[in-house]
Design an enzyme around this catalytic site. Sequence first.
Site, PDB file in Angstrom:
ATOM      1  N   ALA A  91       0.828  -1.209   0.000  1.00 48.82           N
ATOM      2  CA  ALA A  91       0.000   0.000   0.000  1.00 48.82           C
ATOM      3  C   ALA A  91       0.863   1.261   0.000  1.00 48.82           C
ATOM      4  O   ALA A  91       0.602   2.203  -0.756  1.00 48.82           O
ATOM      5  CB  ALA A  91      -0.941  -0.023   1.203  1.00 48.82           C
ATOM      6  N   LYS A 115       9.544   1.192   9.445  1.00 45.64           N
ATOM      7  CA  LYS A 115      10.078   1.103  10.808  1.00 45.64           C
ATOM      8  C   LYS A 115      11.190   0.072  10.929  1.00 45.64           C
ATOM      9  O   LYS A 115      11.947   0.077  11.890  1.00 45.64           O
ATOM     10  CB  LYS A 115       8.967   0.851  11.820  1.00 45.64           C
ATOM     11  N   SER A 144       5.512  -8.909   1.968  1.00 47.08           N
ATOM     12  CA  SER A 144       6.582  -9.826   1.541  1.00 47.08           C
ATOM     13  C   SER A 144       6.236 -11.283   1.835  1.00 47.08           C
ATOM     14  O   SER A 144       6.804 -12.185   1.230  1.00 47.08           O
ATOM     15  CB  SER A 144       7.889  -9.488   2.256  1.00 47.08           C
ATOM     16  N   ALA A 154       3.176 -12.585   1.529  1.00 45.83           N
ATOM     17  CA  ALA A 154       1.993 -13.044   0.783  1.00 45.83           C
ATOM     18  C   ALA A 154       2.382 -14.129  -0.210  1.00 45.83           C
ATOM     19  O   ALA A 154       3.315 -13.970  -0.989  1.00 45.83           O
ATOM     20  CB  ALA A 154       1.329 -11.874   0.074  1.00 45.83           C
ATOM     21  N   GLY A 156      -0.244 -16.602  -1.855  1.00 44.31           N
ATOM     22  CA  GLY A 156      -1.261 -17.021  -2.824  1.00 44.31           C
ATOM     23  C   GLY A 156      -1.309 -16.179  -4.076  1.00 44.31           C
ATOM     24  O   GLY A 156      -1.182 -16.676  -5.191  1.00 44.31           O
ATOM     25  N   GLY A 157      -1.516 -14.861  -3.929  1.00 46.29           N
ATOM     26  CA  GLY A 157      -1.567 -14.004  -5.098  1.00 46.29           C
ATOM     27  C   GLY A 157      -2.594 -12.904  -4.985  1.00 46.29           C
ATOM     28  O   GLY A 157      -3.016 -12.543  -3.889  1.00 46.29           O
ATOM     29  N   ASP A 164       0.420   0.146  14.797  1.00 46.61           N
ATOM     30  CA  ASP A 164       0.860   1.513  15.137  1.00 46.61           C
ATOM     31  C   ASP A 164      -0.011   2.598  14.502  1.00 46.61           C
ATOM     32  O   ASP A 164      -0.434   3.540  15.176  1.00 46.61           O
ATOM     33  CB  ASP A 164       2.313   1.742  14.680  1.00 46.61           C
ATOM     34  N   ARG A 182     -12.789 -18.532   4.798  1.00 44.49           N
ATOM     35  CA  ARG A 182     -11.864 -18.812   5.907  1.00 44.49           C
ATOM     36  C   ARG A 182     -12.541 -18.895   7.266  1.00 44.49           C
ATOM     37  O   ARG A 182     -12.188 -19.743   8.082  1.00 44.49           O
ATOM     38  CB  ARG A 182     -10.799 -17.719   5.961  1.00 44.49           C
ATOM     39  N   HIS A 236      -4.665 -13.882  11.346  1.00 42.72           N
ATOM     40  CA  HIS A 236      -4.108 -13.646  10.015  1.00 42.72           C
ATOM     41  C   HIS A 236      -4.293 -12.214   9.511  1.00 42.72           C
ATOM     42  O   HIS A 236      -3.383 -11.637   8.936  1.00 42.72           O
ATOM     43  CB  HIS A 236      -4.756 -14.616   9.034  1.00 42.72           C
ATOM     44  N   ARG A 240     -12.709 -11.458   4.953  1.00 43.10           N
ATOM     45  CA  ARG A 240     -12.068 -11.174   3.663  1.00 43.10           C
ATOM     46  C   ARG A 240     -11.977 -12.421   2.783  1.00 43.10           C
ATOM     47  O   ARG A 240     -11.589 -13.496   3.244  1.00 43.10           O
ATOM     48  CB  ARG A 240     -10.661 -10.631   3.909  1.00 43.10           C
TER      49      ARG A 240
HETATM   50  C1  LIG Z   1       1.615 -14.942   5.588  1.00 44.78           C
HETATM   51  C2  LIG Z   1       0.667 -14.052   4.847  1.00 44.78           C
HETATM   52  C3  LIG Z   1       0.229 -14.407   3.577  1.00 44.78           C
HETATM   53  C4  LIG Z   1      -0.661 -13.582   2.881  1.00 44.78           C
HETATM   54  N1  LIG Z   1      -1.050 -13.925   1.611  1.00 44.78           N
HETATM   55  C5  LIG Z   1      -1.850 -13.077   0.919  1.00 44.78           C
HETATM   56  C6  LIG Z   1      -2.180 -13.336  -0.444  1.00 44.78           C
HETATM   57  O1  LIG Z   1      -1.726 -14.306  -1.033  1.00 44.78           O
HETATM   58  N2  LIG Z   1      -3.005 -12.458  -1.082  1.00 44.78           N
HETATM   59  C7  LIG Z   1      -3.527 -11.348  -0.469  1.00 44.78           C
HETATM   60  O2  LIG Z   1      -4.274 -10.594  -1.100  1.00 44.78           O
HETATM   61  N3  LIG Z   1      -3.201 -11.077   0.818  1.00 44.78           N
HETATM   62  C8  LIG Z   1      -2.378 -11.895   1.512  1.00 44.78           C
HETATM   63  N4  LIG Z   1      -2.047 -11.595   2.802  1.00 44.78           N
HETATM   64  C9  LIG Z   1      -2.484 -10.315   3.363  1.00 44.78           C
HETATM   65  C10 LIG Z   1      -1.652  -9.203   2.756  1.00 44.78           C
HETATM   66  O3  LIG Z   1      -0.344  -9.670   2.527  1.00 44.78           O
HETATM   67  C11 LIG Z   1      -1.578  -7.982   3.667  1.00 44.78           C
HETATM   68  O4  LIG Z   1      -2.843  -7.636   4.124  1.00 44.78           O
HETATM   69  C12 LIG Z   1      -1.010  -6.801   2.888  1.00 44.78           C
HETATM   70  O5  LIG Z   1       0.210  -7.166   2.301  1.00 44.78           O
HETATM   71  C13 LIG Z   1      -0.819  -5.608   3.796  1.00 44.78           C
HETATM   72  O6  LIG Z   1      -0.093  -4.646   3.091  1.00 44.78           O
HETATM   73  P1  LIG Z   1       0.185  -3.249   3.755  1.00 44.78           P
HETATM   74  O7  LIG Z   1       0.988  -2.472   2.776  1.00 44.78           O
HETATM   75  O8  LIG Z   1      -1.073  -2.662   4.248  1.00 44.78           O
HETATM   76  O9  LIG Z   1       1.056  -3.597   5.074  1.00 44.78           O
HETATM   77  P2  LIG Z   1       2.476  -4.307   5.233  1.00 44.78           P
HETATM   78  O10 LIG Z   1       2.886  -4.985   3.998  1.00 44.78           O
HETATM   79  O11 LIG Z   1       2.445  -5.112   6.467  1.00 44.78           O
HETATM   80  O12 LIG Z   1       3.466  -3.066   5.466  1.00 44.78           O
HETATM   81  C14 LIG Z   1       3.379  -2.272   6.624  1.00 44.78           C
HETATM   82  C15 LIG Z   1       4.523  -1.266   6.612  1.00 44.78           C
HETATM   83  O13 LIG Z   1       4.305  -0.282   7.619  1.00 44.78           O
HETATM   84  C16 LIG Z   1       5.528   0.012   8.282  1.00 44.78           C
HETATM   85  N5  LIG Z   1       5.213   0.519   9.619  1.00 44.78           N
HETATM   86  C17 LIG Z   1       4.325   0.014  10.516  1.00 44.78           C
HETATM   87  N6  LIG Z   1       4.310   0.774  11.625  1.00 44.78           N
HETATM   88  C18 LIG Z   1       5.202   1.775  11.431  1.00 44.78           C
HETATM   89  C19 LIG Z   1       5.658   2.863  12.229  1.00 44.78           C
HETATM   90  N7  LIG Z   1       5.198   3.095  13.464  1.00 44.78           N
HETATM   91  N8  LIG Z   1       6.608   3.693  11.714  1.00 44.78           N
HETATM   92  C20 LIG Z   1       7.134   3.476  10.468  1.00 44.78           C
HETATM   93  N9  LIG Z   1       6.732   2.453   9.673  1.00 44.78           N
HETATM   94  C21 LIG Z   1       5.779   1.620  10.155  1.00 44.78           C
HETATM   95  C22 LIG Z   1       6.266  -1.312   8.289  1.00 44.78           C
HETATM   96  O14 LIG Z   1       7.651  -1.109   8.487  1.00 44.78           O
HETATM   97  C23 LIG Z   1       5.908  -1.853   6.899  1.00 44.78           C
HETATM   98  O15 LIG Z   1       6.822  -1.331   5.963  1.00 44.78           O
HETATM   99  C24 LIG Z   1      -1.145 -12.404   3.494  1.00 44.78           C
HETATM  100  C25 LIG Z   1      -0.708 -12.044   4.766  1.00 44.78           C
HETATM  101  C26 LIG Z   1       0.202 -12.854   5.439  1.00 44.78           C
HETATM  102  C27 LIG Z   1       0.660 -12.441   6.800  1.00 44.78           C
END
Ligand SMILES: Cc1cc2nc3c(=O)[nH]c(=O)nc-3n(C[C@H](O)[C@H](O)[C@H](O)COP(=O)(O)OP(=O)(O)OC[C@H]3O[C@@H](n4cnc5c(N)ncnc54)[C@H](O)[C@@H]3O)c2cc1C
Length: 482
Positions: free
Chosen positions: A13, A32, A41, A43, A45-46, A202, A269, A330, A365
């Site tokens: 995101a 952070k 990183s 994820a 499935g896709g 956070d 799920r 999850h 979800r």
């Molecule tokens: C094991 C696993 C498998 C998954 N597989 C899938 C899949 O196949 N398909 C799918 O659609 N979804 C999947 N999901 C869900 C999906 O991966 C996540 O919901 C999505 O990647 C979240 O993205 P994000 O950018 O919101 O957060 P994240 O990718 O978690 O990134 C959060 C970022 O915020 C930063 N951050 C947090 N707090 C602070 C702070 N206080 N100060 C500075 N930086 C901060 C962190 O350093 C990090 O860089 C999976 C999740 C997991 C855990």
Amino acid sequence: MFYDVVVVGSGIAGLYTCINLDEKFKVLLLSKDKLDLNNTSLAQGGIASVLDENDRFKYHFEDTLIAGNYKNNKKHLEIMVKEGPKDIEKLLNIGVDFDKDNEGNLLKTLEGAHSKRRIVHHKDKTGREIIDKLIKNIKNKKNIEILENAFLANIKKDELFKLTILKDNKNYIYRCNYLVLATGGIGKIYKYTTNSSISTGDGIAMAHILGANIKGLNLIQFHPTALNIGNNERFLISEAVRGEGAFLLNNKFERFMSKYDKREELSPRDVVSKSIIKEINETKSENIYLDISYKDDGFIKNRFPNIYENCLKYGIDITKEKIPVYPSHHYLMGGIDVDKNSQSSIDKLYAVGECSHTGVHGNNRLASNSLLEGLVFSRRAAEDINKKDKIELKINCETKYRNIDGNIELDNNYKKDIQNIMQSSYFVNLNKNKAKEGIKKINYIIKELKNNNYIKNVNYYETRNMAIISKLILEESLKNDK
Ligand SMILES: Cc1cc2nc3c(=O)[nH]c(=O)nc-3n(C[C@H](O)[C@H](O)[C@H](O)COP(=O)(O)OP(=O)(O)OC[C@H]3O[C@@H](n4cnc5c(N)ncnc54)[C@H](O)[C@@H]3O)c2cc1C
């Protein structure tokens, strides 16, 4: 220091927001920890999207509604389903290497509760591939500055946002006109979670302190199949393994899902997780297995290299043996409430990805819709900001820093207490008595954090944020359980 836009988070995101922001803006991207340590990183499935003539927007829309118990925000869901394909196209243009057949057509897999094969993937390491390519692209952008191992600790707002950032044991004050929170999930409030170590809620906690509307924090997804090898680590065994035909078995190696839902292993799920807990109660055994070993060895190793390798590390050869599994925390469907452009209830504060609540997922979800939501709504946030003009600064914004306050080192015990409280009070099912007790204990922790002169380091702020989030989750869950 002043930036037009600060983006907090380097998961899908945050990175995709940066990719889509206009180059007229001076942007700071914060992470952070290391840039690539996040849930994205992990994820496997896709990403789900309607990408060929066998599929239709209305099928993806309907599948998402069914999984979400029809509690989804339909307007936002329609946006996500219809705009998703153009973001997949953009990822392909950036160089993301989704798996293709010999003719160059995208390969699509099936996952639980999808009526069509619509999930594009890179082996079982889709998130890793996306993160690598997005980071590579962003590093070429002159208007974006990247700060790793920089922790956003506090947000204040007057005309501008005033951010307290911890880096190298110092407090820095940065200011910005637009703030985009992309801070991910909350998994670390649980003892058993598939999430990465950065997931301490956070952004949601800080937005709450600032007064932003937070919604749906009771909506937590428990994945049915995390590897269960008796320690605290919960490596995910992707939905796609069931999508490719794996069976769930009880302690007597009997299939049981048909007792609970006619969609069997491919139910949503929440249904599969609840069914597993019922089966555990019925058989009085926590031994649950996932079995794909009947499939061709070559297919398994090629389709799931990451899962194959990881299980092998624990002595389980999934081409020959059943995988011991158990549900695990999850994903969070709720978060900072946002509109269709990811704007929160606070002017110029945006939230994207897992820390946001767009409402697209409803109560539960649908698999592989999270990365899609992250793409579509972070692009929309960037497009909304792009329409605004840069501001002329009237105040002096030199970078100031000072040493961290406090003189008592906080240990990890409160974090562990919170994890035990959450694990016993709301794991798959809500235990009302434990939840009420848990709120009291968390209130005590919050008071102790305020009343003692703890050193205000990352551990302190993460503990504070975990306590705030856990309290909000339990309160909201009790309210919704009436
Ligand atoms: C094991 C696993 C498998 C998954 N597989 C899938 C899949 O196949 N398909 C799918 O659609 N979804 C999947 N999901 C869900 C999906 O991966 C996540 O919901 C999505 O990647 C979240 O993205 P994000 O950018 O919101 O957060 P994240 O990718 O978690 O990134 C959060 C970022 O915020 C930063 N951050 C947090 N707090 C602070 C702070 N206080 N100060 C500075 N930086 C901060 C962190 O350093 C990090 O860089 C999976 C999740 C997991 C855990």
